[in-house]
Design a protein around this motif. Structure first.
Motif, PDB file in Angstrom:
ATOM      1  N   LEU A  48     -53.467   7.665 -91.235  1.00 28.12           N
ATOM      2  CA  LEU A  48     -52.528   7.146 -92.080  1.00 28.12           C
ATOM      3  C   LEU A  48     -51.418   6.651 -90.987  1.00 28.12           C
ATOM      4  CD1 LEU A  48     -50.995   6.233 -94.777  1.00 28.12           C
ATOM      5  CD2 LEU A  48     -49.881   8.640 -94.909  1.00 28.12           C
ATOM      6  N   ILE A 115     -51.924  11.296 -89.012  1.00 28.81           N
ATOM      7  CA  ILE A 115     -50.913  10.622 -89.448  1.00 28.81           C
ATOM      8  C   ILE A 115     -49.848  10.112 -88.284  1.00 28.81           C
ATOM      9  CG2 ILE A 115     -48.869  10.342 -91.050  1.00 28.81           C
ATOM     10  CD1 ILE A 115     -50.335  12.328 -92.981  1.00 28.81           C
ATOM     11  N   ILE A 133     -44.343  15.178 -95.648  1.00 31.44           N
ATOM     12  CA  ILE A 133     -45.779  15.123 -95.610  1.00 31.44           C
ATOM     13  C   ILE A 133     -46.480  16.425 -95.552  1.00 31.44           C
ATOM     14  CG2 ILE A 133     -47.402  14.892 -93.449  1.00 31.44           C
ATOM     15  CD1 ILE A 133     -45.890  12.397 -92.517  1.00 31.44           C
ATOM     16  N   LEU A 145     -49.809  15.271 -87.211  1.00 33.59           N
ATOM     17  CA  LEU A 145     -48.770  14.201 -87.448  1.00 33.59           C
ATOM     18  C   LEU A 145     -48.085  13.990 -86.210  1.00 33.59           C
ATOM     19  CD1 LEU A 145     -46.679  12.674 -89.147  1.00 33.59           C
ATOM     20  CD2 LEU A 145     -45.521  14.695 -89.363  1.00 33.59           C
TER      21      LEU A 145
END
Length: 177
Positions: A48, A115, A133, A145
């Protein structure tokens, strides 16, 4: 903007000048992917890309044959630019979404292996990104992340924070699940 690795290595893109972006520098992007190549099997991950802008990071992941990439940006010009480049180079694993990132995160139910968020440096909500998140459980087990931000900003107070790497005016903060 150029692709630094993978099947499109060396390819240069010239996004329109009127897009409201601050692309990740080639130096920082190269450092980021050097870190990731030792931690991630690119062809088996779902990514993402938040605040995707011109799509520099999405294109880099696609060049390295990532399985699936969702690129989210609220600017119509940015989304259309990334769509056109993806189509031109047959990067079918990139899906673009035009949306406000915070609204998108609060409605998203899919999970991701990695992400990446590159928000405008001047928005005060940057620390909220990690909180949302992890609260929404959007990262898979052992997921990563990465938030790009000003190097003087500190995000280490989040319980999932792992490390911060500085590259001039920019920094990447890494969080793990």
């Amino acid at each position: 903007m150029r692709i630094i690795g993978g099947k499109l290595k060396g390819l240069r893109f010239n996004p329109p000048k009127n897009l409201p972006v601050r692309p990740t520098t080639d130096m920082a992007k190269e450092a980021l992917f050097n870190i990731l190549q030792n931690q991630v099997d690119f062809d088996n991950i779902k990514i993402l890309d938040l605040f995707s802008g011109t799509g520099s990071i999405s294109l880099e992941f696609a060049s390295r044959e990532a399985l699936e990439i969702t690129a989210v940006d609220q600017n119509f010009g940015c989304v259309n630019y990334l769509k056109s480049i993806s189509t031109e180079h047959q990067l079918t694993q990139i899906k673009t979404v035009k949306a406000d990132v915070f609204k998108y995160l609060n409605q998203e139910t899919e999970t991701f292996d990695l992400i990446f968020a590159d928000p405008p440096y001047d928005i005060p909500r940057i620390p909220e990104i990690a909180s949302i998140i992890f609260e929404k459980k959007l990262l898979n087990k052992n997921g990563i992340l990465i938030i790009e931000h000003q190097s003087r900003q500190d995000l280490h107070n989040h319980p999932n924070f792992k490390e911060k790497r500085k590259y001039g005016y920019s920094a990447f903060s890494f969080f793990v699940n």
